[in-house]
Design a protein around this motif. Sequence first.
Motif, mmCIF file in Angstrom:
data_model
loop_
_atom_site.group_PDB
_atom_site.id
_atom_site.type_symbol
_atom_site.label_atom_id
_atom_site.label_comp_id
_atom_site.label_asym_id
_atom_site.label_seq_id
_atom_site.Cartn_x
_atom_site.Cartn_y
_atom_site.Cartn_z
ATOM 1 N N ARG A 24 5.330 -37.531 66.042
ATOM 2 C CA ARG A 24 6.156 -38.073 64.957
ATOM 3 C C ARG A 24 5.614 -39.365 64.388
ATOM 4 O O ARG A 24 6.102 -39.858 63.381
ATOM 5 N N GLY A 25 4.611 -39.922 65.000
ATOM 6 C CA GLY A 25 4.069 -41.205 64.542
ATOM 7 C C GLY A 25 3.515 -41.106 63.129
ATOM 8 O O GLY A 25 2.980 -40.098 62.704
ATOM 9 N N THR A 26 3.648 -42.185 62.392
ATOM 10 C CA THR A 26 3.188 -42.223 61.009
ATOM 11 C C THR A 26 1.706 -42.570 60.952
ATOM 12 O O THR A 26 1.237 -43.466 61.652
ATOM 13 N N VAL A 27 0.983 -41.833 60.138
ATOM 14 C CA VAL A 27 -0.435 -42.104 59.907
ATOM 15 C C VAL A 27 -0.646 -42.291 58.407
ATOM 16 O O VAL A 27 0.120 -41.789 57.594
ATOM 17 N N THR A 28 -1.687 -43.023 58.056
ATOM 18 C CA THR A 28 -2.021 -43.238 56.647
ATOM 19 C C THR A 28 -3.092 -42.232 56.254
ATOM 20 O O THR A 28 -4.169 -42.185 56.860
ATOM 21 N N LEU A 29 -2.793 -41.468 55.249
ATOM 22 C CA LEU A 29 -3.725 -40.461 54.742
ATOM 23 C C LEU A 29 -4.323 -40.973 53.440
ATOM 24 O O LEU A 29 -3.604 -41.229 52.467
ATOM 25 N N ARG A 30 -5.651 -41.165 53.418
ATOM 26 C CA ARG A 30 -6.350 -41.639 52.224
ATOM 27 C C ARG A 30 -7.062 -40.469 51.564
ATOM 28 O O ARG A 30 -7.658 -39.638 52.241
ATOM 29 N N VAL A 31 -7.034 -40.428 50.249
ATOM 30 C CA VAL A 31 -7.683 -39.354 49.505
ATOM 31 C C VAL A 31 -9.197 -39.551 49.503
ATOM 32 O O VAL A 31 -9.958 -38.598 49.643
ATOM 33 N N LEU A 32 -9.660 -40.787 49.380
ATOM 34 C CA LEU A 32 -11.085 -41.102 49.360
ATOM 35 C C LEU A 32 -11.408 -42.109 50.458
ATOM 36 O O LEU A 32 -10.572 -42.944 50.806
ATOM 37 N N PRO A 33 -12.629 -42.065 50.989
ATOM 38 C CA PRO A 33 -13.029 -43.105 51.936
ATOM 39 C C PRO A 33 -13.071 -44.476 51.244
ATOM 40 O O PRO A 33 -13.193 -44.576 50.024
ATOM 41 N N ASP A 34 -12.994 -45.521 52.035
ATOM 42 C CA ASP A 34 -12.979 -46.881 51.470
ATOM 43 C C ASP A 34 -14.253 -47.180 50.683
ATOM 44 O O ASP A 34 -14.228 -47.915 49.710
ATOM 45 N N GLU A 35 -15.400 -46.617 51.113
ATOM 46 C CA GLU A 35 -16.666 -46.873 50.423
ATOM 47 C C GLU A 35 -16.672 -46.276 49.018
ATOM 48 O O GLU A 35 -17.268 -46.827 48.099
ATOM 49 N N LEU A 36 -16.018 -45.132 48.846
ATOM 50 C CA LEU A 36 -15.979 -44.495 47.525
ATOM 51 C C LEU A 36 -14.814 -44.966 46.676
ATOM 52 O O LEU A 36 -14.754 -44.689 45.483
ATOM 53 N N ALA A 37 -13.876 -45.679 47.263
ATOM 54 C CA ALA A 37 -12.706 -46.138 46.519
ATOM 55 C C ALA A 37 -13.093 -47.124 45.420
ATOM 56 O O ALA A 37 -12.417 -47.219 44.398
ATOM 57 N N GLY A 38 -14.187 -47.858 45.604
ATOM 58 C CA GLY A 38 -14.627 -48.801 44.577
ATOM 59 C C GLY A 38 -15.098 -48.102 43.315
ATOM 60 O O GLY A 38 -14.950 -48.622 42.213
ATOM 61 N N PHE A 39 -15.655 -46.890 43.436
ATOM 62 C CA PHE A 39 -16.126 -46.149 42.267
ATOM 63 C C PHE A 39 -14.973 -45.484 41.517
ATOM 64 O O PHE A 39 -15.048 -45.282 40.309
ATOM 65 N N ALA A 40 -13.936 -45.133 42.243
ATOM 66 C CA ALA A 40 -12.795 -44.468 41.616
ATOM 67 C C ALA A 40 -11.836 -45.508 41.057
ATOM 68 O O ALA A 40 -11.741 -46.626 41.543
ATOM 69 N N ALA A 41 -11.128 -45.123 40.050
ATOM 70 C CA ALA A 41 -10.180 -46.046 39.445
ATOM 71 C C ALA A 41 -8.967 -46.258 40.348
ATOM 72 O O ALA A 41 -8.340 -47.302 40.323
ATOM 73 N N LEU A 42 -8.652 -45.257 41.162
ATOM 74 C CA LEU A 42 -7.517 -45.386 42.061
ATOM 75 C C LEU A 42 -7.823 -44.681 43.376
ATOM 76 O O LEU A 42 -8.656 -43.786 43.438
ATOM 77 N N ASN A 43 -7.170 -45.118 44.399
ATOM 78 C CA ASN A 43 -7.340 -44.521 45.713
ATOM 79 C C ASN A 43 -5.955 -44.377 46.344
ATOM 80 O O ASN A 43 -5.509 -45.269 47.069
ATOM 81 N N PRO A 44 -5.286 -43.278 46.056
ATOM 82 C CA PRO A 44 -3.926 -43.146 46.596
ATOM 83 C C PRO A 44 -3.944 -42.957 48.112
ATOM 84 O O PRO A 44 -4.825 -42.316 48.677
ATOM 85 N N THR A 45 -2.975 -43.571 48.759
ATOM 86 C CA THR A 45 -2.792 -43.406 50.198
ATOM 87 C C THR A 45 -1.361 -42.947 50.433
ATOM 88 O O THR A 45 -0.438 -43.295 49.673
ATOM 89 N N TYR A 46 -1.187 -42.155 51.482
ATOM 90 C CA TYR A 46 0.127 -41.618 51.804
ATOM 91 C C TYR A 46 0.414 -41.896 53.271
ATOM 92 O O TYR A 46 -0.443 -41.696 54.123
ATOM 93 N N ASP A 47 1.618 -42.329 53.563
ATOM 94 C CA ASP A 47 2.067 -42.512 54.937
ATOM 95 C C ASP A 47 2.896 -41.293 55.324
ATOM 96 O O ASP A 47 3.984 -41.069 54.781
#
Length: 116
Positions: A24-47
Motif C-alpha cells: 500500500r505504500g506510495t511511490v512516485t511514478l515519473r514519465v521521463l527520467p530526470d536526465e531527459l526531463a530537461g529536454f521535455a517541456a514537462l515531466n509529469p509525476t504521479y504518486d
Amino acid sequence: MKYIRYVSIAIFALALVLIALANRGTVTLRVLPDELAGFAALNPTYDLPLFVVIFGGILAGLVVGFVWEWIREAGERIAAARQARELASLRAEVARLKKRDTRESDEVLALLDEAS
C-alpha cells in the motif's frame, strides 16, 4: 468441476487482495527520467500506491501480449476465411448438382435405358 473453478478464482482473488494490502505504500511514478526531463517541456509525476503500479504493469503486459498474438495469427485467420468461402462454394455446387436430373444428362445411363 464447477466448485474447483470457484475455489481457484477465490484463491486467486485472495492472493491479489493480499498483494494489494502488503504493497500500500506510495511511490512516485515519473514519465521521463530526470536526465531527459530537461529536454521535455514537462515531466509529469504521479504518486500512486505500489500495488496499482504492479497491477498496471501486469495489465499492460497482458494487453501487449494479446495484441501481439492477434497480429501474429492474422495469416491463420485469413486462411480460415478463405477455406470457409471455398467450402461454401463447394457445398453450393454439390447442392446444385444434386438438384439436376442426372438421367437426362448422363449419356451412359440414357443408353442403358434405351437398351431395356
